[in-house]
Design a protein around this motif. Structure first.
Motif, PDB file in Angstrom:
ATOM      1  N   CYS A 177       0.830  -1.205   0.000  1.00  0.00           N
ATOM      2  CA  CYS A 177       0.000   0.000   0.000  1.00  0.00           C
ATOM      3  C   CYS A 177       0.866   1.258   0.000  1.00  0.00           C
ATOM      4  N   LEU A 178       2.012   1.216   0.683  1.00  0.00           N
ATOM      5  CA  LEU A 178       2.872   2.384   0.733  1.00  0.00           C
ATOM      6  C   LEU A 178       3.483   2.674  -0.639  1.00  0.00           C
ATOM      7  N   HIS A 179       3.900   1.639  -1.348  1.00  0.00           N
ATOM      8  CA  HIS A 179       4.395   1.835  -2.716  1.00  0.00           C
ATOM      9  C   HIS A 179       3.342   2.561  -3.568  1.00  0.00           C
ATOM     10  N   GLN A 180       2.079   2.063  -3.472  1.00  0.00           N
ATOM     11  CA  GLN A 180       1.029   2.601  -4.329  1.00  0.00           C
ATOM     12  C   GLN A 180       0.658   4.033  -3.948  1.00  0.00           C
ATOM     13  N   ALA A 181       0.630   4.317  -2.659  1.00  0.00           N
ATOM     14  CA  ALA A 181       0.312   5.673  -2.208  1.00  0.00           C
ATOM     15  C   ALA A 181       1.355   6.665  -2.710  1.00  0.00           C
ATOM     16  N   VAL A 182       2.629   6.248  -2.648  1.00  0.00           N
ATOM     17  CA  VAL A 182       3.712   7.117  -3.130  1.00  0.00           C
ATOM     18  C   VAL A 182       3.610   7.297  -4.640  1.00  0.00           C
ATOM     19  N   TYR A 183       3.394   6.220  -5.343  1.00  0.00           N
ATOM     20  CA  TYR A 183       3.294   6.269  -6.800  1.00  0.00           C
ATOM     21  C   TYR A 183       2.192   7.233  -7.248  1.00  0.00           C
ATOM     22  N   LYS A 184       1.048   7.181  -6.565  1.00  0.00           N
ATOM     23  CA  LYS A 184      -0.067   8.051  -6.922  1.00  0.00           C
ATOM     24  C   LYS A 184       0.103   9.472  -6.391  1.00  0.00           C
TER      25      LYS A 184
END
Length: 559
Positions: free
Chosen positions: A153-160
């Motif tokens: 989830c942290l990867h995706q939050a940063v990516y977005k």
């Protein structure tokens, strides 16, 4: 197939009402006995439709009806054909009240879909901060990997770029969690230029020097993508610009910036990168990658900041001898690339192979470029080994460079009509070309042109013998006056050239300072001699000429 189209029978009636959010119709249909558990061709039932629509009231009524028939827990956790629960569909769309209601009904908070998503990951992806906070409060797993690439989830939050969600997750997640390429969330922030997310992670204690599976660092990827703010922030917070970022050769962030032409990033990295990468053994100058990607602005900046135009020999690492040789072979069309001009102007050393590009052709653009920036010194200056680095604003050719120039020239006599006038007008001492090979192979016009620059009456006996033989064989038609002793005027200009030096005479205005009539200036500079015409057929491809030269040429020692 249109999956939004509902069936026209009782199977889809409750689902259709739930999709529209019409609670009265939902209640009326349930009261009349219509099923809430019938599915469409996606595997969706009425609860899925109500949750996706965000209708809390419809969800309440459908849960009550579905629970009475199958059991509330089983019904609330029923899945679509894609493995999506009602909770996932509601979280994916940011329906906070519906998610809260479904969790109260014992929805599985960590249920994975077929593509490994979950309610928390869906809410993070959509940027729904309040839903994320609710799911975390209810115990959702935060460090679980999702998607085929194992992102969290942290990867995706940063990516977005959902910085507020990143701020929340940074307090509960493993900051150094890695995907299948060993990429951390901080690396993702650097890669996609998410500066605010990057700052949050750094302030939370994330490692700025983490390395992916291929040894790339956040600083390297930010430099490659041209994210100036991220580069500055990483450098200001301890990122090391001198960490090798490749298994193949010691690639640094400065190479990435140079390769992709990110000039402002390159300027910052030049100031902090160890200059060992410029000339050091086992290293690769960033000039090479700039030339490879045709980034002339990068080449220009590196040279202006003091990077050597010769760099190091990278034959054993990349199969490249020098930046200039690489730039020449990378030039696919004429005129030569801007990088070639920059390197020549910066004083790049010229090898035999480089001279081939300039002389083994019927085009003169490269030779003219070289002579524009390079000074051909007098032979006595070279042999005394006391040459100066610059002369009249130009870099002086070294002894070895002149030797290799002459060696290539004498092996490319069939192109002499093109290069001979340029070299002589640039101040090359013509006697250096009075070699047996030249006299044997030169065209008649070329040979006559060369002899006009010397005292043809006092050639050595071996050279005179060659000329006599060619005259007999009728392969050389000499100018009529070659049978006579040179006239006094010609002897005088030879003496003037001897005193002044061919370089000064031919390339400066020194002749204008002599106490002689202005009408004699052109004569003293040999401008009255007509150039030989070039009549050869188009040459073979340069690659063939290079290969042929390597396999057949002889070193002709003329100095």
């Amino acid at each position: 197939m249109d999956f939004t189209e509902c069936y026209g029978d009782s199977v889809s009636s409750v689902a259709a009402a739930a999709r529209s959010g019409c609670r009265k119709r939902v209640r009326r249909l349930i009261k009349r006995g219509f099923s809430v558990d019938c599915r469409d061709n996606r595997g969706w039932n009425a609860l899925h439709e109500a949750a996706a629509a965000g209708s809390k009231e419809c969800v309440q009524d459908i849960l009550a009806a579905g629970g009475s028939s199958r059991g509330c827990s089983a019904y609330v956790n029923s899945l679509t054909h894609e493995g999506e629960s009602a909770c996932h569909l509601a979280a994916q769309r940011g329906h906070l009240a519906v998610v809260r209601l479904l969790l109260k009904a014992h929805s599985n908070i960590n249920q994975l879909t077929n593509d490994l998503s979950c309610p928390l990951y869906a809410a993070v992806d959509g940027g729904y901060k309040e839903v994320v906070e609710l799911l975390l409060c209810k115990g959702a797993e935060v460090n679980r990997t999702h998607t085929a690439s194992c992102w969290t989830c942290l990867h995706q939050a940063v990516y977005k770029g959902h910085s507020e969600i990143v701020r929340i997750l940074a307090n509960v997640c493993n900051l150094e969690v890695l995907d299948d390429h060993k990429i951390s969330p901080l690396f993702v922030a650097a890669q996609y230029g998410q500066q605010e997310c990057l700052e949050i992670l750094v302030n939370a204690g994330a490692n700025v020097s983490t390395q992916a599976a291929d040894l790339a660092t956040p600083l390297l990827i930010a430099s490659q993508e041209g994210h100036q703010a991220c580069v500055d922030y990483l450098l200001d917070h301890g990122a090391d610009p001198n960490v090798a970022c490749s298994h193949e050769w010691p690639q640094l962030p400065i190479h990435a910036a140079a390769e992709f032409g990110h000039i402002s990033v390159l300027r910052r990295l030049i100031a902090v990168t160890d200059r060992a990468c410029d000339r050091g053994d086992g290293m690769v100058s960033p000039l090479y990658v700039a030339i490879h990607s045709h980034q002339s602005k990068s080449v220009e900046m590196l040279l202006r900041e003091g990077f050597s135009p010769d760099a190091q020999d990278c034959t054993h690492i990349l199969g490249i001898r020098s930046p200039l040789s690489f730039a020449l072979c990378r030039t696919s069309s004429k005129p030569y690339s801007e990088s070639v001009g920059l390197l020549v102007a910066a004083g790049a050393s010229l090898s035999e192979e480089d001279w081939i590009y300039a002389l083994a052709t019927d085009e003169t653009d490269l030779l003219q470029l070289i002579l524009k920036h390079r000074w051909i010194p007098r032979p006595e200056t070279l042999t005394r080994d006391c040459s100066v680095p610059h002369h009249h604003g130009k870099t002086v050719l070294k002894l070895q460079e002149v030797r290799e120039l002459l060696c290539v020239a004498l092996n490319q006599v069939h192109f002499a009509a093109r290069w001979l006038p340029l070299l002589l007008k640039a101040g090359l001492e013509p006697s250096l070309l009075l070699q047996p090979h030249m006299l044997e192979q030169a065209d008649s016009e070329v040979l006559n042109y060369l002899l006009e620059f010397v005292n043809w009456s006092n050639l050595s006996p071996p050279l005179k013998h060659i000329l006599d033989r060619r005259r007999t064989e009728k392969t050389w038609e000499p100018c009529p006056h070659f049978d006579s002793v040179p006239c006094l005027s010609h002897m005088c200009r030879l003496q003037v050239r001897s005193v002044l030096g061919p370089d000064l005479l031919m390339r400066t205005d020194v002749v204008q300072q002599l106490p002689v009539p202005s009408l004699l200036h052109d004569f003293l500079q040999f401008r009255d001699i007509p150039e030989a015409s070039y009549t050869h057929s188009p040459p073979s491809p340069l690659s063939n000429r290079l290969q042929g030269y390597r396999s057949t040429h002889e070193h002709r020692h003329v100095l």
